[in-house]
Motif scaffolding. Structure first.
Motif, PDB file in Angstrom:
ATOM      1  N   ASN A  49      23.841  53.604  38.411  1.00 13.68           N
ATOM      2  CA  ASN A  49      24.121  55.253  37.691  1.00 13.68           C
ATOM      3  C   ASN A  49      25.379  55.756  37.895  1.00 13.68           C
ATOM      4  OD1 ASN A  49      20.723  54.943  37.661  1.00 13.68           O
ATOM      5  ND2 ASN A  49      20.918  55.085  39.565  1.00 13.68           N
ATOM      6  N   TYR A  50      25.656  55.057  37.791  1.00 15.55           N
ATOM      7  CA  TYR A  50      27.255  56.207  37.743  1.00 15.55           C
ATOM      8  C   TYR A  50      28.303  55.860  36.403  1.00 15.55           C
ATOM      9  CZ  TYR A  50      27.017  56.047  42.691  1.00 15.55           C
ATOM     10  OH  TYR A  50      26.597  56.470  43.948  1.00 15.55           O
ATOM     11  N   ASP A  51      28.327  56.382  36.167  1.00 12.74           N
ATOM     12  CA  ASP A  51      29.639  56.694  34.969  1.00 12.74           C
ATOM     13  C   ASP A  51      30.397  55.316  34.718  1.00 12.74           C
ATOM     14  OD1 ASP A  51      28.255  59.071  33.330  1.00 12.74           O
ATOM     15  OD2 ASP A  51      29.305  60.102  34.694  1.00 12.74           O
ATOM     16  N   TYR A  52      31.368  55.692  35.767  1.00 10.37           N
ATOM     17  CA  TYR A  52      32.404  54.444  35.775  1.00 10.37           C
ATOM     18  C   TYR A  52      32.661  53.831  37.411  1.00 10.37           C
ATOM     19  CZ  TYR A  52      34.998  56.741  31.787  1.00 10.37           C
ATOM     20  OH  TYR A  52      34.856  56.985  30.716  1.00 10.37           O
ATOM     21  N   ILE A  53      32.872  52.541  37.281  1.00 13.72           N
ATOM     22  CA  ILE A  53      32.721  52.135  38.468  1.00 13.72           C
ATOM     23  C   ILE A  53      34.054  51.352  38.529  1.00 13.72           C
ATOM     24  CG2 ILE A  53      31.736  49.582  39.826  1.00 13.72           C
ATOM     25  CD1 ILE A  53      29.840  50.798  37.574  1.00 13.72           C
ATOM     26  N   VAL A  54      34.732  52.003  40.430  1.00 16.48           N
ATOM     27  CA  VAL A  54      36.495  51.575  40.246  1.00 16.48           C
ATOM     28  C   VAL A  54      36.250  51.018  41.456  1.00 16.48           C
ATOM     29  CG1 VAL A  54      38.278  52.776  40.127  1.00 16.48           C
ATOM     30  CG2 VAL A  54      36.491  53.537  38.998  1.00 16.48           C
ATOM     31  N   GLY A  55      37.317  50.166  41.179  1.00 15.63           N
ATOM     32  CA  GLY A  55      37.622  49.026  42.380  1.00 15.63           C
ATOM     33  C   GLY A  55      38.800  48.659  42.693  1.00 15.63           C
ATOM     34  N   PRO A  56      39.506  48.737  43.877  1.00 14.92           N
ATOM     35  CA  PRO A  56      40.970  48.367  43.747  1.00 14.92           C
ATOM     36  C   PRO A  56      41.066  46.944  43.681  1.00 14.92           C
ATOM     37  CG  PRO A  56      40.320  48.849  46.252  1.00 14.92           C
ATOM     38  CD  PRO A  56      38.866  49.290  45.273  1.00 14.92           C
ATOM     39  N   SER A  57      40.466  46.341  43.079  1.00 13.18           N
ATOM     40  CA  SER A  57      40.933  44.634  43.554  1.00 13.18           C
ATOM     41  C   SER A  57      40.764  44.318  42.276  1.00 13.18           C
ATOM     42  CB  SER A  57      40.011  44.289  44.507  1.00 13.18           C
ATOM     43  OG  SER A  57      39.716  42.652  43.687  1.00 13.18           O
ATOM     44  N   GLY A  58      41.874  43.644  41.303  1.00  7.37           N
ATOM     45  CA  GLY A  58      41.216  43.340  39.662  1.00  7.37           C
ATOM     46  C   GLY A  58      40.734  42.159  39.703  1.00  7.37           C
ATOM     47  N   SER A  59      41.340  41.401  40.973  1.00  3.58           N
ATOM     48  CA  SER A  59      39.898  40.296  40.270  1.00  3.58           C
ATOM     49  C   SER A  59      39.063  40.735  41.399  1.00  3.58           C
ATOM     50  CB  SER A  59      41.159  38.940  41.170  1.00  3.58           C
ATOM     51  OG  SER A  59      40.035  39.321  42.762  1.00  3.58           O
ATOM     52  N   CYS A  60      37.929  41.353  41.911  1.00  3.92           N
ATOM     53  CA  CYS A  60      36.333  41.122  41.755  1.00  3.92           C
ATOM     54  C   CYS A  60      35.756  42.183  40.055  1.00  3.92           C
ATOM     55  CB  CYS A  60      36.553  42.498  42.701  1.00  3.92           C
ATOM     56  SG  CYS A  60      37.025  41.148  45.123  1.00  3.92           S
ATOM     57  N   VAL A  61      36.819  43.335  40.051  1.00  4.23           N
ATOM     58  CA  VAL A  61      36.670  44.211  38.253  1.00  4.23           C
ATOM     59  C   VAL A  61      36.368  42.638  37.773  1.00  4.23           C
ATOM     60  CG1 VAL A  61      37.336  45.299  36.717  1.00  4.23           C
ATOM     61  CG2 VAL A  61      37.472  45.718  39.295  1.00  4.23           C
ATOM     62  N   TYR A  62      37.296  42.004  37.719  1.00  2.35           N
ATOM     63  CA  TYR A  62      37.046  40.354  36.286  1.00  2.35           C
ATOM     64  C   TYR A  62      35.974  40.120  36.279  1.00  2.35           C
ATOM     65  CZ  TYR A  62      38.894  36.311  34.172  1.00  2.35           C
ATOM     66  OH  TYR A  62      38.700  35.090  33.085  1.00  2.35           O
ATOM     67  N   HIS A  63      35.645  39.887  37.895  1.00  2.00           N
ATOM     68  CA  HIS A  63      34.205  38.949  37.872  1.00  2.00           C
ATOM     69  C   HIS A  63      33.272  39.816  37.524  1.00  2.00           C
ATOM     70  CE1 HIS A  63      32.270  35.554  39.812  1.00  2.00           C
ATOM     71  NE2 HIS A  63      31.268  36.261  40.051  1.00  2.00           N
ATOM     72  N   VAL A  64      33.262  41.542  37.725  1.00  2.17           N
ATOM     73  CA  VAL A  64      31.833  41.387  36.912  1.00  2.17           C
ATOM     74  C   VAL A  64      31.761  41.554  35.834  1.00  2.17           C
ATOM     75  CG1 VAL A  64      30.802  43.720  37.159  1.00  2.17           C
ATOM     76  CG2 VAL A  64      32.004  42.963  38.906  1.00  2.17           C
ATOM     77  N   LYS A  65      33.015  42.166  34.942  1.00  2.00           N
ATOM     78  CA  LYS A  65      33.393  41.726  33.504  1.00  2.00           C
ATOM     79  C   LYS A  65      32.885  40.360  32.770  1.00  2.00           C
ATOM     80  CE  LYS A  65      35.904  45.222  31.416  1.00  2.00           C
ATOM     81  NZ  LYS A  65      35.260  46.429  32.106  1.00  2.00           N
ATOM     82  N   LYS A  66      33.844  39.272  33.886  1.00  2.00           N
ATOM     83  CA  LYS A  66      33.383  38.299  33.034  1.00  2.00           C
ATOM     84  C   LYS A  66      32.743  37.406  33.055  1.00  2.00           C
ATOM     85  CE  LYS A  66      35.800  34.684  30.408  1.00  2.00           C
ATOM     86  NZ  LYS A  66      36.275  34.786  29.116  1.00  2.00           N
ATOM     87  N   HIS A  67      32.495  37.190  34.514  1.00  2.00           N
ATOM     88  CA  HIS A  67      31.298  36.621  34.854  1.00  2.00           C
ATOM     89  C   HIS A  67      30.007  36.816  34.979  1.00  2.00           C
ATOM     90  CE1 HIS A  67      34.838  34.460  35.975  1.00  2.00           C
ATOM     91  NE2 HIS A  67      34.327  33.405  34.548  1.00  2.00           N
ATOM     92  N   PHE A  68      29.464  38.095  34.813  1.00  2.00           N
ATOM     93  CA  PHE A  68      28.128  38.272  35.260  1.00  2.00           C
ATOM     94  C   PHE A  68      26.709  38.210  33.688  1.00  2.00           C
ATOM     95  CE2 PHE A  68      27.380  42.419  38.423  1.00  2.00           C
ATOM     96  CZ  PHE A  68      28.628  41.384  39.404  1.00  2.00           C
TER      97      PHE A  68
END
Ligand code: SF4
Lengths: 245, 454
Positions: A68-87
């Motif tokens: 339900n958020y417009d943006y999801i922001v996290g201080p960790s490049g690899s975790c963000v990458y995982h969400v974007k790439k491997h979901f």
């Protein structure tokens, strides 16, 4: 614009100060930010070990927490990458697609979405950036030395505006530190050697503080620095960008 | 031996690891300089990748076209389904000519097929004529790198090896002296050879010709002196047209050794008068790899070795730690396709840093394929019971916030209260050489709750 703060599991448990700095930084920038309670992890440790099938529940929970958020922001490049790439292991519902699309690494969000570089921070030290691979080559937070693209770096752009901060140039601009999640355990010898070499490059380059946008790499480097009693400090970039004197 | 163990062994001699790392990084830097010098490097990579994708999608047609044109040129074309057939074909050609002494230029395919031991068992002398290859041949070792086969050996080690096998004088590893001696030794072999074997870098479908790249001219020397020339090629070595050579030759040399062009890029079209030319086209698992959608792009590979030079793990573990003909990142995605069980540790010998994919001149998504192999391996290769169940447990803990919260708290409690001596003992692989993070106070979620409740 409503932002959901994503604090990866290891930062939540072991480095709360990084989470705090991230939150404070976003608040300072006037962002309407919230930390959805009950988050756990992005599933990366399982996926990278070959067990992405066992991580589906974890990934689904992530989507539920953040849909339900417009943006999801996290201080960790690899975790963000995982969400974007491997979901892609989840059924690609509208929610899943939106979450993947709108998840950002903290620096990337500040620079690309908010369009800000000067955050009013000051930090009078000699700093070296460890450009973590998943952020660099996965999220393209900057140009990498293998490709013949014009030079740019999100982290550099932000750190250059920090008062008193002296950014040091490394001999190997973007070599991997050897963390690699479970790699650091299963390939211990190489992992340790790579970390040692990475640290040495910072020492040779007259760095006092190593920083970066991925605390898992920094955790590995810090572990080696402390064990070998080396004269270096490790800080997440959010902590530097949030500091003032 | 699994990669991690072999790598740990290689790391016992840290000075040598440093030397190996620096030597390969030097090549990587040379490559960077050269790549910067030509405009449109990234565009060239796009072209090369698209051309290779085209070749793989139309491989059947291109192969037929190539065979037709080669035959027209007077070349004999053979087809080998696997390594065994390849070796038999080569042997039968040699037998026909009663050839007993063979000079061979560098070819990873013949390594893959284990041609040398096969021919030697049939009383045929095979001399590798590439200097690096000759060095490892004398040492009875496989190459540790596909472009720099003896990069794991110091010049002092080569000195000793030459003293033992070529009767040279101790020179303290003087490179000029050693190269001169090697040249003398090889010259004799070239003159006596009955047949020459070479690899193939690019086979051109629309001409039926093929290109062999060497820096020492040894392929040419062999092929021109001997009566019979046998060229062995993997079936993915095709490019559609002659004009595409301009793209691939520019990319290959720069990626491989950081040279603007390979010293000798020789284009073979037809046999000289009174001589024979044969081409053996080998499948040996390539069709199978082609059928695996997630992995077919691995067949774009032009064997430049850039992914090895850039790989921070390869540089610190050495090519032999991969225990495969093609080591390094590309080897780690090719080898599991051949023998999943034997090579099951290779896709894990990576931090998934992605440097290999960005350096690759034909844009193979190596690190993504490593990730994909991992998912297959844990399913198809028996995993340690404990590991498997731990992963399952972790999966279900992370899917449930309450359990996660409990486990998180207990872990932090444990980290705070367990004596350091126990945490940093050998049982804990993390803490063996690294300190664990220090745990203080609340976790973030607890802090946040308190803050928002206020
Ligand atoms: S995978 Fe790419 S970089 Fe590696 S050897 Fe093949 S072509 Fe070169």
């Amino acid at each position: 614009m409503k932002v959901g703060l994503f604090i990866p599991c290891y930062i939540n448990q072991l480095y709360p100060q990084v989470g705090i700095a991230s939150l404070e930084l976003l608040e300072k920038l006037g962002v309407d930010v919230e930390y959805p309670l009950g988050q756990t992890c992005c599933g990366q440790p399982l996926g990278n070990s070959g067990y992405e099938d066992d991580s589906k529940g974890t990934c689904q929970l992530f989507v539920e927490n953040f849909k339900n958020y417009d943006y999801i922001v996290g201080p960790s490049g690899s975790c963000v990458y995982h969400v974007k790439k491997h979901f892609d292991i989840l059924e690609q519902t509208e929610d899943v697609k939106r979450v993947r699309e709108n998840t950002y690494e903290l620096c990337q969000f500040i620079y690309q979405v908010l369009g800000k570089t000067d955050l009013g921070a000051s930090f009078p030290h000699k700093v070296g950036i460890h450009k973590s691979c998943h952020g660099l080559r996965g999220l393209r937070l900057g140009s990498c030395s293998e490709r013949m693209d014009p030079h740019f770096s999100t982290e550099e752009n932000l750190l250059k505006e920090v008062k008193g901060l002296e950014l040091k140039t490394l001999n190997r601009a973007d070599e991997c530190c050897g963390f690699g999640g479970t790699f650091s355990v299963f390939e211990e010898a190489i992992s340790v050697k790579m970390g040692k070499d990475r640290i040495q490059d910072h020492i040779d380059s007259d760095v006092e503080v190593i920083t970066g946008a991925d605390h898992s790499c920094l955790m590995h480097l810090e572990g080696l620095i402390n064990r070998n009693k080396q004269p270096l400090k490790v800080m997440h970039i959010a902590e530097i960008l949030n500091s003032s004197i | 031996m699994a990669h991690a163990e072999a790598a740990a062994k290689f790391n016992e001699n840290e000075a040598k690891v440093n030397w190996h790392d620096k030597a390969l990084w030097f090549v990587r830097q040379k490559r960077d300089k050269q790549a910067h010098k030509i405009q449109g490097w990234e565009q060239l990579r796009d072209y090369a990748s698209a051309l290779k994708a085209n070749v793989l999608s139309n491989l059947d047609n291109y192969l037929v076209q190539f065979e037709e044109n080669a035959k027209k040129n007077g070349v004999t074309v053979h087809w080998a389904a696997n390594a065994e057939e390849h070796n038999k074909i080569v042997h039968s050609i040699l037998q026909k000519h009663n050839a007993k002494k063979i000079v061979k230029s560098k070819s990873m395919l013949t390594e893959e097929c284990h041609l040398n031991p096969f021919l030697e068992a049939n009383d045929i002398e095979v001399i590798d004529t590439d200097l690096g290859e000759r060095i490892v041949q004398l040492a009875q070792e496989p190459p540790s790198h596909i472009v720099l086969p003896a990069i794991h050996k110091t010049k002092e080690e080569v000195d000793e090896l030459f003293q033992e096998h070529l009767g040279t004088k101790p020179s303290g590893g003087n490179p000029e002296y050693l190269t001169r001696e090697a040249r003398k030794h090889l010259r004799n072999k070239f003159l006596q050879a009955d047949a020459a074997i070479t690899g193939v870098n690019f086979a051109v479908a629309d001409t039926g010709g093929f290109v062999v790249c060497t820096n020492e001219g040894n392929a040419d020397m062999g092929a021109h002196l001997a009566k019979v020339h046998i060229a062995c090629m993997g079936m993915e070595k095709l490019i559609p047209q002659e004009k595409h050579l301009g793209i691939f030759l520019r990319l290959l040399a720069r990626s491989a050794t950081g040279q603007p062009i390979t010293t000798y890029s020789s284009y073979f079209n037809k046999p000289e008068e009174g001589k024979e030319m044969h081409i053996v086209i080998v499948d040996n698992g390539r069709t199978e790899q082609l059928s695996r959608e997630d992995f077919r792009r691995s067949l774009h590979c032009i064997r430049c070795g850039a992914c090895m030079n850039t790989c921070p793990i390869y540089r610190r573990s050495g090519g032999h730690s991969y225990d495969a003909t093609i080591p390094g990142p590309i080897g780690s995605i090719l080898s599991p396709g051949k023998d999943l069980t034997k090579h099951s540790s290779l896709p894990f010998a990576s931090t998934l840093c992605g440097s290999c994919s960005d350096v690759c001149p034909v844009k193979i998504n190596i690190h993504e394929q490593l990730y994909k192999w991992r998912q297959i391996i844990v399913k198809d290769v028996p995993q340690p019971f404990v590991k498997k169940n731990i992963m399952k447990a972790v999966g279900s803990i992370l899917a449930k916030p309450k359990t996660y919260d409990f486990v998180g708290k207990s872990t932090r409690f444990m980290l705070k209260n367990t004596p350091k001596s126990l945490i940093n003992s050998k049982i804990n692989t993390w803490g063996h050489a690294r300190d664990l993070p220090e745990v203080k106070g609340d976790n973030f979620e607890e802090w946040y709750k308190k803050k928002t409740e206020k």
